[in-house]
Scaffold this motif. Structure first.
Motif: not given
Length: 583
Positions: A463-466, A484-489, A523-526, A544-550
């Motif tokens: 997270l930025t700002p942390p 916001i960094g994620f562990d997946s695309a 690869p992952v997304h920021e 970040l709402d539940s509608g956000l998907r991988s």
């Protein structure tokens, strides 16, 4: 004595006005100076040695202006109260009543001057930003916006994103303009000649619904008037719309700006734009406006493909989405539609022969820089209970992003209607990235599927700002980008204002989202949230709402990060209840 007193009050008010204007000029100068990266680096080095405060000088000056105006306003109100007291205790004495009236008049005039000083400072700021070139970068424009109101229509309101971005600079004269709404619009309110039987055709702009204009401060037309607004007519703008009636593309059929100098344009969207099936107003405040700067050049260079998902020659779970990331913004009219028909600008063919072309929709996300294919065949349910879709199992998938037809053999300029992908300046895709318009400009790759289905939800990794108690809010810059960094695309079409939200007490801060694909295995997304300038002493939050998907269509439920296991994560603390702002 009354004349002397009046002169003294006028002198004080005039002095105050001069001071505020001076700070306004200094403010602009500081914008220009601090925009220079070399100087900023040197200042940071000195600061590290001497331990000075790190608050941006522009914020300090804005605070000084606000405090000065507040102090002078208090004095003016105090004089009003004092005059009222004299009048009430005059006992009908004409001398005291006249004295009270004189103080009231002088205080009222002084208050008008004080209030006008902010407007005058705003005028000075905007003019000097354009005249000195300090407005030549998005950062300096954002700095000026500390003192200006923002429209909440972008992000919080009806608009999801638009191109060009707010205060974007150095755009080509042949640029298009695009606006994506969060709900379906009535196309006929923007393009009156819209034909539902032939929705792919363009038509003229309704200038009551949208205006594109610039103020001719440099007298480019030579008529001696430097305050007139020069506006594009409806016939000078060809308008197209995507099949969902949410994204509109405005293509000026004349070059914007001038060959002589950069020009700042303003776009104004009005309440003449209506929702589909409704006549309700789409803006809270009556209109949404933004500005961008057009350079003196044309864009004659093509877009290219930067990366793809799935990567070439890999084997993947069949619920993976197909994504194409471009080097620049792509015209949505050329990139959005239902496949395999009627949309054919990007194709998917499966092998063995006879397994067919998967049906689905090609979408355009990431601020118009990423194409995404979502298949229609249902194959499972994610953690939110939503249906996920799949490509055929155990096949090879060949994907081809097509280059549009050319106007001539020596040019990347595309022919409309577009038979392939084009950028926002009308240049067709250069799939082989050789900067030569030829017959090999399509971009193709292939990958394989198996019969697996991945059902792992995305997880926040950075997270930025942390969330760091050692970093006080006063140290966060007013234009701090939220990341916001994620562990997946991610499924980029879900990275929108419905699912990635910047919160503020008044919900009046504009924001817009984009994504960056970071190479890796996998690869992952920021996610990046751009926004209007933060104000001091205000609590902001990102949601970040539940509608956000991988990229495998798994929703953000349960919410998870490196230190929180959900089901909801509120400031990195697990919670059974949904998070509520402010936390």
């Amino acid at each position: 004595m009354p004349n002397v007193r009046r002169q003294r009050i006028f002198s004080i008010a005039a002095a105050a006005l001069f001071v505020v204007a001076f700070f306004g000029v200094f403010f602009v100068s500081s914008v220009s100076v601090h925009a220079q990266s070399e100087l900023a680096t040197n200042l940071a080095t000195v600061n590290a040695e001497v331990g000075l405060g790190t608050t941006d000088i522009r914020i300090v000056i804005a605070r000084v202006i606000r405090i000065a105006l507040g102090f002078l306003g208090v004095i003016a109100v105090g004089l009003m109260i004092y005059a009222g007291f004299i009048w009430m205790t005059s006992g009908g004495d004409p001398t005291k009543i006249k004295k009270a009236q004189g103080i009231m008049i002088n205080a009222a005039v002084g208050l008008v001057i004080i209030l006008s000083s902010l407007a005058i400072t705003q005028f000075i700021l905007s003019r000097l930003l354009d005249a000195t070139g300090a407005g030549g970068s998005g950062t300096s424009r954002s700095a000026a916006e500390i003192l200006t109101p923002f429209s909440s229509a972008l992000g919080t309101g009806i608009i999801d994103t638009h191109y060009p971005a707010r205060n974007q600079t150095d755009l080509p004269r042949n640029t298009n303009i695009a606006v994506t709404f969060r709900r379906e619009m009535n196309p006929t309110t923007i393009m009156p000649a819209y034909d539902s039987a032939n929705p792919e055709l363009t038509s003229a702009l309704n200038t009551d619904a949208m205006r594109i204009f610039f103020v001719d401060v440099d007298d480019l037309d030579g008529d001696g008037n430097t305050t007139e607004e020069i506006e594009l007519s409806g016939e000078q703008v060809d308008v197209g719309v995507t099949p969902d009636n949410k994204t509109f593309v405005f293509n000026p059929n004349v070059y914007l700006g001038s060959e002589e100098m950069p020009v700042w344009y303003t776009v104004e969207l009005t309440n003449d734009i209506e929702l589909a099936g409704s006549s309700e107003s789409i803006f809270r405040s009556g209109a949404y406006t933004w500005t961008f700067q057009v350079s003196t050049e044309l864009d004659l260079m093509p877009p290219t493909v930067e990366s793809v998902i799935p990567q070439a020659s890999t084997t993947n779970a069949r619920n993976i989405l197909v994504q194409i990331n471009y080097s620049e913004t792509i015209n949505p009219i050329s990139a959005v539609g239902h496949a395999p028909t009627p949309f054919t600008n990007i194709t998917l063919q499966t092998v063995p022969v006879g397994s067919g072309s998967p049906a689905g929709n090609w979408l355009l996300g990431n601020a118009y820089r990423t194409s995404e294919f979502v298949a229609e065949t249902a194959c499972g349910v994610n953690s939110c209970g939503e249906t996920i879709t799949c490509l055929p199992e155990n096949v090879t998938v060949n994907v081809t992003a097509k280059a549009a037809g050319r106007v001539d053999s020596d040019s990347f300029e595309a022919v409309f209607p577009y038979s392939g992908l084009v950028d926002m300046a009308g240049n067709r895709l250069d799939g082989n990235d050789n900067e030569v318009p030829d017959e090999t400009d399509n971009y193709s790759w292939q990958f394989q599927t198996n019969n697996d289905i991945v059902l792992t939800e995305p997880r926040v990794t950075a997270l930025t700002p942390p969330l760091d108690g050692n970093v006080p809010a006063s140290e966060i810059p007013f234009d701090q980008t939220v990341r916001i960094g994620f562990d997946s695309a991610l499924q980029v079409s879900t990275v929108n204002a419905d699912n990635v939200i910047l919160r503020s007490p008044s919900e009046s801060l504009w924001f817009t989202n984009s994504t960056t694909l970071i190479d890796g295995n996998p690869p992952v997304h920021e996610v990046t949230i751009q926004h209007g300038a933060f104000s001091e002493d205000i609590l902001y939050g990102a949601e970040l709402d539940s509608g956000l998907r991988s990229v495998y269509q798994n929703c953000f439920t349960p919410s998870r990060s490196q230190s929180c296991i959900g089901p909801n994560c509120c400031n990195e603390q697990s919670s059974l209840a949904q998070c509520a702002y402010p936390l």
